[in-house]
Design a protein around this motif. Structure first.
Motif, PDB file in Angstrom:
ATOM      1  N   ILE A   1      -2.791   2.448  93.070  1.00  0.00           N
ATOM      2  CA  ILE A   1      -2.203   3.530  92.262  1.00  0.00           C
ATOM      3  C   ILE A   1      -3.227   4.662  92.157  1.00  0.00           C
ATOM      4  N   ALA A   2      -2.782   5.868  92.518  1.00  0.00           N
ATOM      5  CA  ALA A   2      -3.703   7.013  92.560  1.00  0.00           C
ATOM      6  C   ALA A   2      -3.769   7.707  91.203  1.00  0.00           C
ATOM      7  N   ILE A   3      -4.952   7.812  90.660  1.00  0.00           N
ATOM      8  CA  ILE A   3      -5.220   8.651  89.479  1.00  0.00           C
ATOM      9  C   ILE A   3      -6.310   9.627  89.915  1.00  0.00           C
ATOM     10  N   PRO A   4      -6.124  10.939  89.690  1.00  0.00           N
ATOM     11  CA  PRO A   4      -7.146  11.890  90.136  1.00  0.00           C
ATOM     12  C   PRO A   4      -8.524  11.558  89.565  1.00  0.00           C
ATOM     13  N   HIS A   5      -9.533  11.878  90.312  1.00  0.00           N
ATOM     14  CA  HIS A   5     -10.909  11.726  89.820  1.00  0.00           C
ATOM     15  C   HIS A   5     -11.796  12.576  90.709  1.00  0.00           C
ATOM     16  N   LEU A   6     -12.776  13.232  90.121  1.00  0.00           N
ATOM     17  CA  LEU A   6     -13.702  14.051  90.910  1.00  0.00           C
ATOM     18  C   LEU A   6     -15.157  13.690  90.655  1.00  0.00           C
ATOM     19  N   CYS A   7     -15.540  13.510  89.388  1.00  0.00           N
ATOM     20  CA  CYS A   7     -16.953  13.227  89.145  1.00  0.00           C
ATOM     21  C   CYS A   7     -17.288  11.756  89.378  1.00  0.00           C
ATOM     22  N   TRP A   8     -16.287  10.906  89.441  1.00  0.00           N
ATOM     23  CA  TRP A   8     -16.521   9.475  89.648  1.00  0.00           C
ATOM     24  C   TRP A   8     -16.486   9.131  91.127  1.00  0.00           C
ATOM     25  N   ARG A   9     -17.415   8.285  91.545  1.00  0.00           N
ATOM     26  CA  ARG A   9     -17.363   7.665  92.862  1.00  0.00           C
ATOM     27  C   ARG A   9     -17.886   6.254  92.673  1.00  0.00           C
ATOM     28  N   PRO A  10     -17.310   5.269  93.372  1.00  0.00           N
ATOM     29  CA  PRO A  10     -17.662   3.875  93.034  1.00  0.00           C
ATOM     30  C   PRO A  10     -19.157   3.602  93.015  1.00  0.00           C
ATOM     31  N   ASP A  11     -19.913   4.190  93.922  1.00  0.00           N
ATOM     32  CA  ASP A  11     -21.334   3.865  94.015  1.00  0.00           C
ATOM     33  C   ASP A  11     -22.220   4.791  93.178  1.00  0.00           C
ATOM     34  N   LEU A  12     -21.627   5.740  92.461  1.00  0.00           N
ATOM     35  CA  LEU A  12     -22.445   6.708  91.724  1.00  0.00           C
ATOM     36  C   LEU A  12     -22.335   6.566  90.212  1.00  0.00           C
ATOM     37  N   GLY A  13     -21.558   5.612  89.755  1.00  0.00           N
ATOM     38  CA  GLY A  13     -21.447   5.387  88.315  1.00  0.00           C
ATOM     39  C   GLY A  13     -20.552   6.416  87.630  1.00  0.00           C
ATOM     40  N   VAL A  14     -20.504   6.296  86.304  1.00  0.00           N
ATOM     41  CA  VAL A  14     -19.596   7.126  85.505  1.00  0.00           C
ATOM     42  C   VAL A  14     -20.367   8.296  84.905  1.00  0.00           C
ATOM     43  N   ALA A  15     -19.869   9.516  85.118  1.00  0.00           N
ATOM     44  CA  ALA A  15     -20.441  10.697  84.455  1.00  0.00           C
ATOM     45  C   ALA A  15     -19.469  11.205  83.395  1.00  0.00           C
ATOM     46  N   GLY A  16     -18.183  11.110  83.666  1.00  0.00           N
ATOM     47  CA  GLY A  16     -17.159  11.481  82.684  1.00  0.00           C
ATOM     48  C   GLY A  16     -17.133  12.956  82.357  1.00  0.00           C
ATOM     49  N   ASN A  17     -17.492  13.814  83.293  1.00  0.00           N
ATOM     50  CA  ASN A  17     -17.581  15.236  82.953  1.00  0.00           C
ATOM     51  C   ASN A  17     -16.476  16.114  83.528  1.00  0.00           C
ATOM     52  N   CYS A  18     -15.642  15.614  84.433  1.00  0.00           N
ATOM     53  CA  CYS A  18     -14.657  16.518  85.056  1.00  0.00           C
ATOM     54  C   CYS A  18     -13.312  16.497  84.340  1.00  0.00           C
ATOM     55  N   ARG A  19     -12.980  15.411  83.680  1.00  0.00           N
ATOM     56  CA  ARG A  19     -11.740  15.234  82.907  1.00  0.00           C
ATOM     57  C   ARG A  19     -10.466  15.312  83.756  1.00  0.00           C
ATOM     58  N   THR A  20     -10.592  15.082  85.045  1.00  0.00           N
ATOM     59  CA  THR A  20      -9.389  15.095  85.891  1.00  0.00           C
ATOM     60  C   THR A  20      -8.675  13.748  85.886  1.00  0.00           C
ATOM     61  N   CYS A  21      -9.256  12.744  85.227  1.00  0.00           N
ATOM     62  CA  CYS A  21      -8.671  11.399  85.276  1.00  0.00           C
ATOM     63  C   CYS A  21      -8.004  11.027  83.952  1.00  0.00           C
ATOM     64  N   LEU A  22      -7.693  12.008  83.114  1.00  0.00           N
ATOM     65  CA  LEU A  22      -7.167  11.703  81.778  1.00  0.00           C
ATOM     66  C   LEU A  22      -5.828  10.977  81.836  1.00  0.00           C
TER      67      LEU A  22
END
Ligand code: FES
Length: 232
Positions: free
Chosen positions: A30-51
């Protein structure tokens, strides 16, 4: 490993203990948008595209950060979360100036998938590009400050060349002590280019090489990671 049950857009799904809504959704295709997250880079939570909306809660939750709880009911498609995500993507398109280097960038793809309009907000002024590095061009105007390049430089390559400088609207990616990229300790590995979701960091190609007065050493000439230019 304990398995939890939760509902996402009307579907009953399982989630592994500790898994976020985004991770569980992706595992189920299931696709949920995300930009600042990548599996190997951890969570930054700064783009808010995954709300997403979590039933019973007034505030929207970042799917990349929020862990699944047993019985949780989540809505990603339609409704308030989808409207807000679309608005966030429209703001990011404006912030990126509408002139992204990569037309197939992640930002472009998510914006299209979510029906975000490119013309809703006036684009930010477009600062001059930093073409001081022979292999990598820096279009600061296309940067959305997601910090994926910073985390990729540090955690994937262990180089620690990239960081953030400035505050608020003036915040920006910076090389070493806010030097031009070509004057920094960057070895041109291309990891930041691979991590960038907008094309703000892109292979410089021949134009920058022609501008460069001197060739530079690189750890990975012709490495295929991102630069794809031969430098010495
Ligand atoms: Fe969740 Fe950026 S992907 S806040």
């Amino acid at each position: 490993m304990q398995t939890l049950r939760f509902r996402l857009d009307g579907r009953e799904l399982d989630a592994r203990e500790g898994e976020t809504i985004l991770e569980a959704a992706r595992r189920h295709g299931i696709a949920i948008p995300h930009l600042c997250w990548r599996p190997d880079l951890g969570v930054a939570g700064n783009c808010r595209t995954c709300l997403v909306e979590v039933e019973g809660e007034g505030r929207l939750a970042a799917a990349c950060h929020r862990r699944v709880e047993p019985g949780m009911v989540v809505r990603a498609r339609g409704g308030r979360a989808a409207r807000v995500r679309r608005g966030v993507l429209e703001l990011l398109l404006a912030e990126a100036g509408g002139a992204l280097l990569r037309r197939d960038s992640e930002l472009e793809r998510w914006a299209e998938a979510e029906g975000a309009r490119r013309d809703r907000f006036r684009p930010d002024p477009w600062p001059a590009a930093d073409l001081s590095h022979p292999a990598i061009a820096v279009e600061r105007g296309a940067c959305i400050r997601c910090t994926r390049c910073v985390r990729a430089c540090r955690t994937v390559q262990g180089h620690d060349v990239l960081g953030m400088a400035g505050r608020g609207a003036a915040s920006r990616i910076a090389f070493d002590l806010d030097d031009p990229m070509g004057a920094s300790l960057c070895v041109g590995c291309g990891e930041c280019v691979q991590a960038c979701p907008t094309g703000a960091l892109a292979p410089a190609g021949g134009a920058a090489l022609r501008q460069a007065k001197a060739l530079t050493d690189s750890v990975c000439p012709y490495c295929g990671v991102g630069c794809q230019v031969r430098i010495h």
